[in-house]
Design a protein around this motif. Structure first.
Motif, PDB file in Angstrom:
ATOM      1  N   GLU A 257       0.836  -1.198   0.000  1.00  0.00           N
ATOM      2  CA  GLU A 257       0.000   0.000   0.000  1.00  0.00           C
ATOM      3  C   GLU A 257       0.874   1.252   0.000  1.00  0.00           C
ATOM      4  N   GLY A 258       0.550   2.187  -0.859  1.00  0.00           N
ATOM      5  CA  GLY A 258       1.277   3.449  -0.945  1.00  0.00           C
ATOM      6  C   GLY A 258       2.498   3.412  -1.853  1.00  0.00           C
ATOM      7  N   GLU A 259       2.851   2.224  -2.336  1.00  0.00           N
ATOM      8  CA  GLU A 259       4.026   2.100  -3.209  1.00  0.00           C
ATOM      9  C   GLU A 259       3.747   2.753  -4.565  1.00  0.00           C
ATOM     10  N   GLU A 260       4.741   3.468  -5.074  1.00  0.00           N
ATOM     11  CA  GLU A 260       4.595   4.062  -6.400  1.00  0.00           C
ATOM     12  C   GLU A 260       4.752   2.991  -7.464  1.00  0.00           C
ATOM     13  N   VAL A 261       3.921   3.088  -8.491  1.00  0.00           N
ATOM     14  CA  VAL A 261       3.993   2.146  -9.600  1.00  0.00           C
ATOM     15  C   VAL A 261       4.017   2.923 -10.912  1.00  0.00           C
ATOM     16  N   ILE A 262       4.508   2.254 -11.928  1.00  0.00           N
ATOM     17  CA  ILE A 262       4.495   2.808 -13.283  1.00  0.00           C
ATOM     18  C   ILE A 262       3.365   2.097 -14.014  1.00  0.00           C
ATOM     19  N   VAL A 263       2.474   2.872 -14.630  1.00  0.00           N
ATOM     20  CA  VAL A 263       1.356   2.314 -15.382  1.00  0.00           C
ATOM     21  C   VAL A 263       1.530   2.742 -16.824  1.00  0.00           C
ATOM     22  N   ARG A 264       1.483   1.756 -17.728  1.00  0.00           N
ATOM     23  CA  ARG A 264       1.630   2.083 -19.147  1.00  0.00           C
ATOM     24  C   ARG A 264       0.704   1.216 -19.968  1.00  0.00           C
ATOM     25  N   SER A 265       0.470   1.663 -21.175  1.00  0.00           N
ATOM     26  CA  SER A 265      -0.399   0.942 -22.092  1.00  0.00           C
ATOM     27  C   SER A 265       0.375  -0.151 -22.809  1.00  0.00           C
ATOM     28  N   GLY A 266      -0.231  -1.308 -22.888  1.00  0.00           N
ATOM     29  CA  GLY A 266       0.331  -2.405 -23.672  1.00  0.00           C
ATOM     30  C   GLY A 266      -0.403  -2.531 -24.992  1.00  0.00           C
ATOM     31  N   GLY A 267      -1.308  -1.601 -25.275  1.00  0.00           N
ATOM     32  CA  GLY A 267      -2.094  -1.615 -26.513  1.00  0.00           C
ATOM     33  C   GLY A 267      -3.291  -2.541 -26.406  1.00  0.00           C
TER      34      GLY A 267
END
Length: 117
Positions: free
Chosen positions: A29-39
């Motif tokens: 909880e609270g951890e930063e994540v990278i979110v990206r599109s895989g198409g």
């Protein structure tokens, strides 16, 4: 590996990740994540640490007994670009087309020499 779970995109685009998947992937909880599109409807979520580790693994290691100097590398690359552009502007295309190396052989040593260190 945890079985896939179904969730919904909520208000303001929020998505809840099932606790079992969080445990399985080590997300907290609270951890930063990278979110990206895989198409095509694919969304990839990775921890910042995972992305950093992947980048480090893909980077070319410095030769044994030397330290990598990113600043010197960027400067050497820019110097090579400037030299190439100068040659192109002054009509010496043959040197550029032949693939002649225009930058210093060792950018770190060249930088130290230029700084008189």
């Amino acid at each position: 590996m945890t079985a896939p779970t179904k969730t919904r995109v909520g208000p303001r685009g929020r998505v809840t990740i099932a606790a079992a998947i969080q445990r399985d992937t080590g997300l907290t909880e609270g951890e930063e994540v990278i979110v990206r599109s895989g198409g095509d409807g694919v969304v990839i979520v990775e921890s910042v640490a995972t992305v950093k580790a992947r980048i480090r693994a893909a980077a070319t290691p410095a030769p044994a007994g030397t330290a990598y100097d990113a600043v010197a590398d960027v400067r050497a690359s820019r110097d090579g670009d400037v030299r190439r552009d100068d040659l192109l502007q002054h009509g010496d295309r043959d040197s550029v087309v032949a693939g002649e190396r225009l930058g210093p052989e060792d950018p770190g040593k060249e930088l130290l020499r230029s700084l008189e260190l």
